[in-house]
Design a protein around this motif. Structure first.
Motif, PDB file in Angstrom:
ATOM      1  N   UNK A 118       1.164  -1.065  -0.330  1.00  0.00           N
ATOM      2  CA  UNK A 118       0.079  -0.389   0.091  1.00  0.00           C
ATOM      3  C   UNK A 118       0.905   1.217   0.240  1.00  0.00           C
ATOM      4  N   UNK A 119       0.709   2.324  -0.495  1.00  0.00           N
ATOM      5  CA  UNK A 119       1.252   4.166  -0.396  1.00  0.00           C
ATOM      6  C   UNK A 119       0.514   4.776  -0.323  1.00  0.00           C
ATOM      7  N   UNK A 120       0.419   5.870   0.918  1.00  0.00           N
ATOM      8  CA  UNK A 120       0.456   6.603   1.496  1.00  0.00           C
ATOM      9  C   UNK A 120       1.410   8.231   1.333  1.00  0.00           C
ATOM     10  N   UNK A 121      -0.130   8.873   0.976  1.00  0.00           N
ATOM     11  CA  UNK A 121       0.894  10.341   1.185  1.00  0.00           C
ATOM     12  C   UNK A 121       0.836  10.963   2.076  1.00  0.00           C
ATOM     13  N   UNK A 122       2.206  11.334   2.979  1.00  0.00           N
ATOM     14  CA  UNK A 122       1.955  12.939   3.988  1.00  0.00           C
ATOM     15  C   UNK A 122       2.713  13.809   3.484  1.00  0.00           C
TER      16      UNK A 122
END
Length: 258
Positions: free
Chosen positions: A73-77
């Motif tokens: 999975x990939x998450x932007x912060x």
């Protein structure tokens, strides 16, 4: 005499002007100082609130890997003058005890690591499946609970172990892509064994949050012991009785910042 009165009046007017001018400048300085400090506090508060929301999404994405078997999975912060890092801040230990036979199972203390967003005195972190926010008071609030299960006579503990093969810290004002990828998923041999009681020990920098969570989940917890945990961390020690089925699943997840 008239000249003296004129001179006195002139001095008085000049003095009044100086006093009024000083009062205006002083008022502007106070408003500027207080207003600027208040504005900075509001920006800091909004920054950590945004990080909290981003970490809740991160927690949901990691649950897809931990619970649903997703490969990655990939998450932007968004950083906003903060630091994002992979840290060594949490250990988990599990012990199952059978009072009649004396049989004891131990899942030795394992360092599960954490992903932490730090801005000033405030931190938002993901560790052992939980998202915790701490504003510098040492207690912390669990804003997202770990995917543990304490249900009647059944206990399921997914042990989420994070690793980082690349950069372990980034900082500045930028948008970071946090990529998480499952490396290995392994069922512990203890699975489906029954015990009279199961002890769950967590060594953590957020003892208040973990203690409250486990007590709310039905465990009996001792008072957190500062310095008694692994690596000198605070130890949170809790027990759950009459466990007919204990399941421990270990998931190794690699973390990369891009």
């Amino acid at each position: 005499m008239s000249g003296t009165r004129v001179d006195n009046r002139g001095v008085s007017e000049a003095l009044s002007f100086v006093l009024v001018f000083a009062l205006v400048i002083g008022s502007i300085a106070i408003v500027y100082t207080v207003g600027l400090g208040g504005l900075q506090d509001a920006r800091d508060h909004e920054r950590i609130n945004n990080a909290e929301r981003a970490f809740e999404v991160l927690g949901e994405n990691l649950d897809d890997i931990v619970l649903d078997g997703a490969p990655s999975r990939s998450t932007q912060i968004r950083m906003s003058d903060a630091t994002l890092s992979v840290e060594d801040s949490t250990h988990i230990e599990l012990t199952g005890i059978d009072n009649d036979t004396g049989v004891e199972y131990t899942y030795a203390p394992q360092q599960v690591r954490s992903i932490a967003f730090e801005s000033g005195d405030s931190t938002v972190s993901y560790s052992a499946g939980a998202v915790v926010r701490s504003d510098g008071d040492g207690g912390g609030v669990m804003v997202r609970e770990p995917p543990f299960l304490f249900e009647d006579d059944r206990v399921v503990i997914p042990v989420v172990r994070l690793s980082s093969g690349g950069s372990v810290a980034v900082s500045g004002d930028q948008v970071v892509q946090v990529r998480t990828e499952r490396v290995l998923r392994q069922n512990d041999p203890v699975n489906d064994t029954s015990f009279d009681r199961v002890a769950v020990n967590v060594s953590t920098v957020n003892p208040g949050a973990w203690s409250r969570y486990m007590q709310d989940s039905g465990l009996d917890c001792a008072e957190p012991e500062p310095g008694a945990g692994e690596g000198g961390l605070t130890l949170v020690s809790c027990e759950y009785d009459d466990v007919e089925q204990l399941r421990v699943v270990v998931i190794w997840i690699d973390v990369a910042f891009e």
